[in-house]
Design a protein around this motif. Structure first.
Motif, PDB file in Angstrom:
ATOM      1  N   GLY A 451      -9.546  23.041  18.666  1.00 39.60           N
ATOM      2  CA  GLY A 451      -8.644  21.908  18.840  1.00 39.60           C
ATOM      3  C   GLY A 451      -8.760  20.827  17.791  1.00 39.60           C
ATOM      4  N   GLU A 452      -9.665  20.970  16.835  1.00 40.79           N
ATOM      5  CA  GLU A 452      -9.853  19.913  15.840  1.00 40.79           C
ATOM      6  C   GLU A 452      -8.685  19.824  14.862  1.00 40.79           C
ATOM      7  N   ARG A 453      -7.994  20.944  14.604  1.00 37.07           N
ATOM      8  CA  ARG A 453      -6.909  20.933  13.611  1.00 37.07           C
ATOM      9  C   ARG A 453      -5.667  20.195  14.119  1.00 37.07           C
ATOM     10  N   VAL A 454      -5.293  20.452  15.379  1.00 38.28           N
ATOM     11  CA  VAL A 454      -4.053  19.882  15.908  1.00 38.28           C
ATOM     12  C   VAL A 454      -4.290  19.110  17.200  1.00 38.28           C
ATOM     13  N   ALA A 455      -4.920  19.751  18.194  1.00 36.52           N
ATOM     14  CA  ALA A 455      -5.046  19.163  19.530  1.00 36.52           C
ATOM     15  C   ALA A 455      -5.740  17.806  19.503  1.00 36.52           C
ATOM     16  N   ARG A 456      -6.746  17.670  18.655  1.00 31.25           N
ATOM     17  CA  ARG A 456      -7.466  16.398  18.579  1.00 31.25           C
ATOM     18  C   ARG A 456      -6.529  15.266  18.146  1.00 31.25           C
ATOM     19  N   LYS A 457      -5.688  15.557  17.130  1.00 32.67           N
ATOM     20  CA  LYS A 457      -4.753  14.544  16.649  1.00 32.67           C
ATOM     21  C   LYS A 457      -3.719  14.199  17.720  1.00 32.67           C
ATOM     22  N   VAL A 458      -3.276  15.219  18.454  1.00 32.76           N
ATOM     23  CA  VAL A 458      -2.315  14.991  19.538  1.00 32.76           C
ATOM     24  C   VAL A 458      -2.951  14.149  20.631  1.00 32.76           C
ATOM     25  N   TRP A 459      -4.208  14.464  20.965  1.00 34.56           N
ATOM     26  CA  TRP A 459      -4.928  13.705  21.998  1.00 34.56           C
ATOM     27  C   TRP A 459      -5.098  12.253  21.586  1.00 34.56           C
ATOM     28  N   GLU A 460      -5.470  12.034  20.338  1.00 37.23           N
ATOM     29  CA  GLU A 460      -5.693  10.671  19.853  1.00 37.23           C
ATOM     30  C   GLU A 460      -4.385   9.883  19.753  1.00 37.23           C
ATOM     31  N   GLY A 461      -3.331  10.538  19.245  1.00 36.14           N
ATOM     32  CA  GLY A 461      -2.059   9.847  19.049  1.00 36.14           C
ATOM     33  C   GLY A 461      -1.231   9.696  20.302  1.00 36.14           C
ATOM     34  N   GLY A 462      -1.448  10.579  21.287  1.00 38.21           N
ATOM     35  CA  GLY A 462      -0.699  10.499  22.540  1.00 38.21           C
ATOM     36  C   GLY A 462       0.743  10.943  22.448  1.00 38.21           C
ATOM     37  N   GLU A 463       1.111  11.640  21.347  1.00 40.32           N
ATOM     38  CA  GLU A 463       2.479  12.114  21.165  1.00 40.32           C
ATOM     39  C   GLU A 463       2.501  13.640  21.080  1.00 40.32           C
ATOM     40  N   PRO A 464       3.440  14.301  21.790  1.00 41.92           N
ATOM     41  CA  PRO A 464       3.527  15.766  21.730  1.00 41.92           C
ATOM     42  C   PRO A 464       3.939  16.249  20.346  1.00 41.92           C
ATOM     43  N   LEU A 465       3.613  17.487  20.039  1.00 44.07           N
ATOM     44  CA  LEU A 465       3.913  18.057  18.732  1.00 44.07           C
ATOM     45  C   LEU A 465       4.466  19.468  18.896  1.00 44.07           C
ATOM     46  N   VAL A 466       5.609  19.722  18.259  1.00 42.53           N
ATOM     47  CA  VAL A 466       6.144  21.081  18.168  1.00 42.53           C
ATOM     48  C   VAL A 466       5.890  21.575  16.748  1.00 42.53           C
ATOM     49  N   VAL A 467       5.113  22.646  16.624  1.00 43.91           N
ATOM     50  CA  VAL A 467       4.773  23.186  15.302  1.00 43.91           C
ATOM     51  C   VAL A 467       5.692  24.367  15.008  1.00 43.91           C
ATOM     52  N   PRO A 468       6.503  24.284  13.958  1.00 41.40           N
ATOM     53  CA  PRO A 468       7.437  25.378  13.657  1.00 41.40           C
ATOM     54  C   PRO A 468       6.760  26.617  13.111  1.00 41.40           C
ATOM     55  N   SER A 469       5.656  26.462  12.376  1.00 45.86           N
ATOM     56  CA  SER A 469       5.030  27.631  11.762  1.00 45.86           C
ATOM     57  C   SER A 469       3.520  27.470  11.711  1.00 45.86           C
ATOM     58  N   ILE A 470       2.836  28.256  12.541  1.00 49.43           N
ATOM     59  CA  ILE A 470       1.376  28.235  12.552  1.00 49.43           C
ATOM     60  C   ILE A 470       0.831  28.801  11.249  1.00 49.43           C
ATOM     61  N   MET A 471       1.408  29.909  10.807  1.00 49.31           N
ATOM     62  CA  MET A 471       0.894  30.610   9.632  1.00 49.31           C
ATOM     63  C   MET A 471       1.009  29.754   8.374  1.00 49.31           C
ATOM     64  N   ASP A 472       2.184  29.168   8.158  1.00 45.63           N
ATOM     65  CA  ASP A 472       2.423  28.422   6.933  1.00 45.63           C
ATOM     66  C   ASP A 472       1.494  27.223   6.798  1.00 45.63           C
ATOM     67  N   LEU A 473       1.156  26.599   7.932  1.00 46.94           N
ATOM     68  CA  LEU A 473       0.342  25.391   7.883  1.00 46.94           C
ATOM     69  C   LEU A 473      -1.148  25.677   8.042  1.00 46.94           C
ATOM     70  N   SER A 474      -1.524  26.975   8.169  1.00 50.45           N
ATOM     71  CA  SER A 474      -2.934  27.380   8.312  1.00 50.45           C
ATOM     72  C   SER A 474      -3.613  26.615   9.446  1.00 50.45           C
ATOM     73  N   LEU A 475      -2.943  26.598  10.592  1.00 52.93           N
ATOM     74  CA  LEU A 475      -3.455  25.813  11.712  1.00 52.93           C
ATOM     75  C   LEU A 475      -4.401  26.584  12.614  1.00 52.93           C
ATOM     76  N   ALA A 476      -4.524  27.868  12.431  1.00 58.45           N
ATOM     77  CA  ALA A 476      -5.399  28.667  13.273  1.00 58.45           C
ATOM     78  C   ALA A 476      -5.988  29.803  12.453  1.00 58.45           C
ATOM     79  N   PRO A 477      -7.186  30.291  12.824  1.00 57.38           N
ATOM     80  CA  PRO A 477      -7.782  31.423  12.108  1.00 57.38           C
ATOM     81  C   PRO A 477      -6.855  32.627  12.132  1.00 57.38           C
ATOM     82  N   SER A 478      -6.784  33.363  11.038  1.00 60.05           N
ATOM     83  CA  SER A 478      -5.864  34.506  10.943  1.00 60.05           C
ATOM     84  C   SER A 478      -6.190  35.600  11.944  1.00 60.05           C
ATOM     85  N   ASP A 479      -7.467  35.707  12.350  1.00 58.03           N
ATOM     86  CA  ASP A 479      -7.842  36.781  13.278  1.00 58.03           C
ATOM     87  C   ASP A 479      -7.482  36.464  14.723  1.00 58.03           C
ATOM     88  N   TRP A 480      -6.849  35.279  14.955  1.00 59.80           N
ATOM     89  CA  TRP A 480      -6.406  34.979  16.309  1.00 59.80           C
ATOM     90  C   TRP A 480      -5.063  35.646  16.611  1.00 59.80           C
TER      91      TRP A 480
END
Length: 716
Positions: A451-480
């Motif tokens: 959750g450090e890449r995205v969820a933490r920022k969402v938790w701190e900012g209090g605003e929801p986030l829709v991510v259009p592309s997980i792969m392009d932004l390297s938001l999660a390990p590739s083996d997931w």
């Protein structure tokens, strides 16, 4: 009626038709009180239906039926808005023979919210009995009341020659030139007559008396306009059969083919900004967002209903450089820019500009019908979905709380993967409480960085986030191994207290998450937050026995917890404008029950009452034992009408439940948060006064706080 009279009436009808067409408004001429018509032009299709309806004609009579006498008596034009929300101006004047007439002009919507209200009545309300193809055949809208005033002024200032053309008597059995003929076999089929009514007729139909070459040019132009209108008819006939998104795509394809435009996009107004929804050609890969105040009156006047705007594309490498020109065509609904078209080339072609401008004016009402129809359908589906979701929350027990909560949420969002992360005060980190789907075990067992890449920022900012592309932004390990590229991360909080983050990904149908998915999450997050908070408080009960939140006899929450939660929910309701209701419940004649069967039996009766409350309430509702034989229930985001239904359900459930010694009943008082009742003390006191009234009315009944009874069942 002699031939000369018929001839003048025909000429007057043409004159009236011309005035109505130029203004884009209705003109209905009458010479007596009531709903009779001497002549009518471009009449609103809603009026055509309602004035001839047994149920609604009496309502029309109160407005258009009475206005002849009022306007004649006032000897001046009268402005009014009828019960259907249509703006009108009644213009009294006399013909050449001093015969008295009144022209009812307008019959148009000038505000988008009034048009939406009428559309909802026609789609799912008291007008839904009428076929949509009839009631929406010619709905009139204008962005400026000035247009209506200008038309009224023109009629007030008719020349003496024009007055000579006025009919001398009422046109008996006059054929209705704008009558809509509907295919009896299919009420969703708009006929050619309806399409002709809605589409501007070609101009310059009469061939001039100039040279043969000039006549040929005019004839060619007329033929081209006729061909264009025929193609528009064919398209409009098909639109009402489609959903909103498919209709927008169909329009793009049509304009691309008809006007040979290879680059075209559809924009939607979201949060007062225009965003690209669909595109064809080079605009498909380009980011388009028009940031301008859609509610700015000066901007609306600048654009106007007859105009388009030329825009310069800003070069990303050099903000001061223009990389190209596009042209924006607004689509107005009731004075509001709801959507629009952008063409990426031929932006300086005046013929194409004029054609697309007229097209956007004409297609607006069909699109608004489709959009509202879809919105109402979604709203109906959402009500059912939320009811099922609340039922599911009640079935979740402590043993598998987190996994069941995640599974229930994922099913509602049609997500194959999801996780719930909760913030721990001790470690100051987000901890995975539940994860489902592919690689769920890896997420649960991960020791760091979850959750450090995205969820933490969402938790701190209090605003929801829709991510259009997980792969392009390297938001999660590739083996997931995510299947799709879109996911939502949504903060969970109660009042100002941040609880955690909910993530959903891999939508079942493979489509990206959109605005509606966010709205759905927004509707259920309060219930999820309360369920998590409730579960967390139960777990902490052992640590804080001196401040226990649970009543040991009934298992319900206690008065201390209730009053703290009431304070939070009142602040939340005041901040966001949400409704909130509260009820006080008292077991009838409980003292005599204790006296007759002794206190242990009285305790059993209270336990059964507590169980009845748990069985009846929704997942987000909070029931507590207030003290002795009194109970209370907090109902977040619940109106008085809804609270009364729930209270009756509770009363009936207890009244029909078998108790060990004798039947037990309850009396219930209800109050709702309002401008006058906006504190914990006032809300409890108001519900308590309603409870006292329920006792006074004979017990075993439900009463609303007296000062708030008038707030119930008011028309929206």
């Amino acid at each position: 009626m002699n031939l000369n009279s018929k001839k003048t009436e025909t000429v007057w009808q043409s004159k009236q038709d011309e005035l109505a067409a130029k203004a884009g408004l209705a003109i209905v001429l009458t010479d007596r009180p009531g709903l009779s018509e001497v002549a009518k032009s471009n009449n609103n299709s809603m009026c055509e239906i309602l004035t001839k309806s047994d149920e609604f004609a009496s309502q029309c009579e109160k407005f258009c039926g009475k206005v002849f006498e009022k306007a004649v008596a006032a000897e001046k034009s009268l402005k009014y808005q009828c019960y259907a929300g249509l703006q009108c101006i009644a213009v009294p004047f006399k013909g050449a023979d001093e015969k008295q007439f009144v022209a009812i002009t307008g019959r148009t919507f000038t505000k988008s919210n009034e048009y939406r209200t009428a559309t909802e009545r026609a789609i799912s309300g008291d007008w839904s009995k009428f076929p949509s193809t009839k009631i929406f055949a010619n709905v009139l809208m204008t962005s400026s009341f000035e247009t209506l005033e200008n038309l009224a002024e023109k009629i007030s200032n008719l020349s003496e020659d024009d007055k000579q053309l006025l009919p001398k008597t009422v046109l008996a059995d006059k054929p209705q030139t704008d009558k809509l003929i509907v295919n009896a076999g299919n009420e969703n089929q708009v006929t050619e007559e309806a399409a002709i009514k809605k589409i501007p007729e070609p101009e310059n139909l009469a061939i001039g008396s100039g040279s043969r070459e000039e006549s040929a040019k005019i004839a060619k132009k007329n033929q081209e306009e006729a061909n264009e209108i025929a193609e528009w008819r064919s398209l409009f006939n098909s639109l009402l059969k489609l959903n909103y998104n498919d209709a927008c795509l169909s329009i793009l394809e049509f304009l691309k083919t008809r006007y040979h435009i290879s680059s075209i996009a559809w924009l939607e107004n979201i949060d007062n900004k225009l965003h690209k929804k669909l595109a064809i050609g080079k605009l498909e890969t380009q980011e388009i967002q028009i940031s301008m105040a859609m509610d700015d009156e000066s901007l609306l006047k600048l654009i106007g209903r007859e105009s388009s705007i030329e825009l310069k594309e800003r070069n990303k490498e050099n903000n001061n450089a223009d990389s190209g020109t596009i042209r924006f065509f607004p689509i107005f609904v009731g004075g509001e820019i709801r959507s629009g078209l952008v063409i990426g080339e031929k932006a300086d072609d005046k013929m194409i500009e004029q054609s697309i401008t007229k097209f956007c004016q004409t297609v607006a009402s069909e699109l608004e019908i489709l959009r509202l129809r879809e919105e109402l359908s979604r709203r109906s589906w959402l009500d059912v979905a939320l009811q099922k979701f609340n039922e599911s929350l009640k079935m979740i027990d402590a043993e598998d709380f987190w996994s069941r909560l995640m599974q229930t949420t994922a099913e509602l969002l049609q997500a194959e993967r999801g996780s719930i992360l909760v913030f721990e005060e001790k470690t100051k980190k987000l901890v995975v409480k539940a994860a489902i789907g592919n690689e769920a075990d890896s997420i649960k067992q991960a020791k760091t960085d979850v959750g450090e890449r995205v969820a933490r920022k969402v938790w701190e900012g209090g605003e929801p986030l829709v991510v259009p592309s997980i792969m392009d932004l390297s938001l999660a390990p590739s083996d997931w191994k995510y299947k799709t590229e879109s996911f939502i991360s949504y903060p969970i909080s109660i009042s100002q207290r941040k609880i955690g983050v909910l993530n959903v990904a891999d939508k079942v149908d493979g489509t990206p998450y959109q605005e509606f998915d966010l709205q759905l999450l927004q509707s259920i997050i309060p219930q999820i937050a309360m369920a998590i908070d409730h579960a967390t408080l139960k777990n902490k009960a052992g640590e804080f026995q001196q401040l226990s939140v649970t009543d040991p006899l009934t298992g319900l929450l206690n008065r201390r917890y209730l009053e703290e939660r009431l304070d939070e929910e009142i602040k939340r309701s005041n901040r966001h404008g949400f409704p909130m209701s509260f009820m006080m419940i008292d077991v009838d004649d409980f003292k005599s029950y204790n006296d007759q069967f002794l206190h242990p039996e009285g305790d059993k009766a209270l336990q059964i009452v507590g169980q009845c409350l748990r069985e009846t309430l929704r997942g987000a509702d909070i029931a507590s034992r207030y003290g002795g034989e009194e109970f209370s229930i907090l109902l977040p985001q619940t109106t008085l009408d809804e609270a009364e239904i729930i209270a009756e359900r509770i009363r009936n459930n207890i009244a029909t439940t078998t108790f060990p010694n004798r039947q037990v009943t309850v009396s219930i008082g209800i109050a709702c948060i309002s401008l006058a009742i906006n504190s914990v003390e006032n809300l409890i006191a108001s519900a308590d006064r309603a409870l006292f009234e329920a006792k006074h009315q004979g017990k075993n009944n439900v009463q609303i706080f007296e000062d708030q009874k008038h707030e119930m069942r008011l028309p929206s």
